[in-house]
Write a protein that holds these residues in place. Sequence first.
Motif, PDB file in Angstrom:
ATOM      1  N   ILE A   1      -2.638  -9.459  -2.366  1.00 46.41           N
ATOM      2  CA  ILE A   1      -1.556 -10.407  -2.674  1.00 46.41           C
ATOM      3  C   ILE A   1      -1.410 -11.428  -1.550  1.00 46.41           C
ATOM      4  O   ILE A   1      -1.230 -12.628  -1.797  1.00 46.41           O
ATOM      5  CB  ILE A   1      -0.240  -9.655  -2.951  1.00 46.41           C
ATOM      6  CG1 ILE A   1      -0.380  -8.893  -4.275  1.00 46.41           C
ATOM      7  CG2 ILE A   1       0.949 -10.604  -2.970  1.00 46.41           C
ATOM      8  CD1 ILE A   1       0.719  -7.889  -4.543  1.00 46.41           C
ATOM      9  N   THR A   2      -1.518 -10.958  -0.307  1.00 44.38           N
ATOM     10  CA  THR A   2      -1.439 -11.870   0.843  1.00 44.38           C
ATOM     11  C   THR A   2      -2.571 -12.894   0.785  1.00 44.38           C
ATOM     12  O   THR A   2      -2.356 -14.095   1.015  1.00 44.38           O
ATOM     13  CB  THR A   2      -1.504 -11.084   2.166  1.00 44.38           C
ATOM     14  OG1 THR A   2      -0.393 -10.188   2.210  1.00 44.38           O
ATOM     15  CG2 THR A   2      -1.484 -12.010   3.364  1.00 44.38           C
ATOM     16  N   TYR A   3      -3.777 -12.427   0.468  1.00 45.51           N
ATOM     17  CA  TYR A   3      -4.936 -13.326   0.389  1.00 45.51           C
ATOM     18  C   TYR A   3      -4.738 -14.365  -0.711  1.00 45.51           C
ATOM     19  O   TYR A   3      -5.005 -15.559  -0.518  1.00 45.51           O
ATOM     20  CB  TYR A   3      -6.200 -12.490   0.149  1.00 45.51           C
ATOM     21  CG  TYR A   3      -7.493 -13.266   0.078  1.00 45.51           C
ATOM     22  CD1 TYR A   3      -7.737 -14.371   0.878  1.00 45.51           C
ATOM     23  CD2 TYR A   3      -8.487 -12.878  -0.800  1.00 45.51           C
ATOM     24  CE1 TYR A   3      -8.931 -15.058   0.808  1.00 45.51           C
ATOM     25  CE2 TYR A   3      -9.688 -13.553  -0.877  1.00 45.51           C
ATOM     26  CZ  TYR A   3      -9.906 -14.652  -0.067  1.00 45.51           C
ATOM     27  OH  TYR A   3     -11.084 -15.332  -0.148  1.00 45.51           O
TER      28      TYR A   3
ATOM     29  N   GLY B   1      -1.440  -5.027  -0.853  1.00 43.34           N
ATOM     30  CA  GLY B   1      -0.751  -5.981   0.016  1.00 43.34           C
ATOM     31  C   GLY B   1      -1.685  -7.040   0.558  1.00 43.34           C
ATOM     32  O   GLY B   1      -1.348  -8.225   0.588  1.00 43.34           O
ATOM     33  N   LEU B   2      -2.876  -6.617   0.973  1.00 44.94           N
ATOM     34  CA  LEU B   2      -3.857  -7.581   1.470  1.00 44.94           C
ATOM     35  C   LEU B   2      -4.310  -8.516   0.354  1.00 44.94           C
ATOM     36  O   LEU B   2      -4.474  -9.722   0.580  1.00 44.94           O
ATOM     37  CB  LEU B   2      -5.078  -6.860   2.051  1.00 44.94           C
ATOM     38  CG  LEU B   2      -4.904  -6.215   3.416  1.00 44.94           C
ATOM     39  CD1 LEU B   2      -6.181  -5.467   3.818  1.00 44.94           C
ATOM     40  CD2 LEU B   2      -4.557  -7.260   4.462  1.00 44.94           C
TER      41      LEU B   2
ATOM     42  N   ASN C   1     -10.736 -10.471  -4.171  1.00 48.03           N
ATOM     43  CA  ASN C   1      -9.459  -9.851  -4.506  1.00 48.03           C
ATOM     44  C   ASN C   1      -9.665  -8.599  -5.353  1.00 48.03           C
ATOM     45  O   ASN C   1      -8.983  -7.597  -5.165  1.00 48.03           O
ATOM     46  CB  ASN C   1      -8.537 -10.855  -5.217  1.00 48.03           C
ATOM     47  CG  ASN C   1      -7.855 -11.748  -4.222  1.00 48.03           C
ATOM     48  OD1 ASN C   1      -7.001 -11.302  -3.476  1.00 48.03           O
ATOM     49  ND2 ASN C   1      -8.262 -12.993  -4.172  1.00 48.03           N
TER      50      ASN C   1
ATOM     51  N   LEU D   1      -1.829 -15.455  -2.072  1.00 47.35           N
ATOM     52  CA  LEU D   1      -0.766 -16.395  -1.713  1.00 47.35           C
ATOM     53  C   LEU D   1      -1.185 -17.318  -0.574  1.00 47.35           C
ATOM     54  O   LEU D   1      -0.944 -18.529  -0.624  1.00 47.35           O
ATOM     55  CB  LEU D   1       0.510 -15.640  -1.349  1.00 47.35           C
ATOM     56  CG  LEU D   1       1.187 -14.913  -2.509  1.00 47.35           C
ATOM     57  CD1 LEU D   1       2.380 -14.097  -2.015  1.00 47.35           C
ATOM     58  CD2 LEU D   1       1.627 -15.900  -3.588  1.00 47.35           C
ATOM     59  N   ALA D   2      -1.833 -16.758   0.456  1.00 47.03           N
ATOM     60  CA  ALA D   2      -2.254 -17.584   1.594  1.00 47.03           C
ATOM     61  C   ALA D   2      -3.277 -18.621   1.146  1.00 47.03           C
ATOM     62  O   ALA D   2      -3.198 -19.785   1.547  1.00 47.03           O
ATOM     63  CB  ALA D   2      -2.833 -16.699   2.702  1.00 47.03           C
TER      64      ALA D   2
END
Length: 125
Positions: A101-103, A98-99, A88, A105-106
């Motif tokens: 935060i997506t990583y 965005g990637l 991260n 959360l996912a």
Amino acid sequence: MQTALFIGLGSFVGGILRHLTGLLVKGWVETTAFPWHTLAVNLAGCLLLGLLTGLFERGFALHADLRAALTVGVCGGFTTFSTFAGENFSLFRQGAYGLGITYILASLVMGVLLLFAGYALSTRI
């Protein structure tokens, strides 16, 4: 193959350090439902990976196999959370917010959901 052996040795050391650190923290902290030992290991692993990354970027010379043994091996064997945090960190440094935060959360949401799914599946076997 040599790099894999160095990483394996580092993982061995990291796993032992994880166990010993957990025991040490459990000895310091009153027994509670909160997993203080895991939090301590995760945070210490992140600090160590950050320190190593910074040293390597600033020219601290080590053979590539030793770097891998320390980062992927020791830090990864100590806590994979440090690897997660490091990935991260790299995404955020590249401006890929965005990637990142997506990583995050996912990984967290899907990880917990899949643990529940695996547990539910185990009751049907």
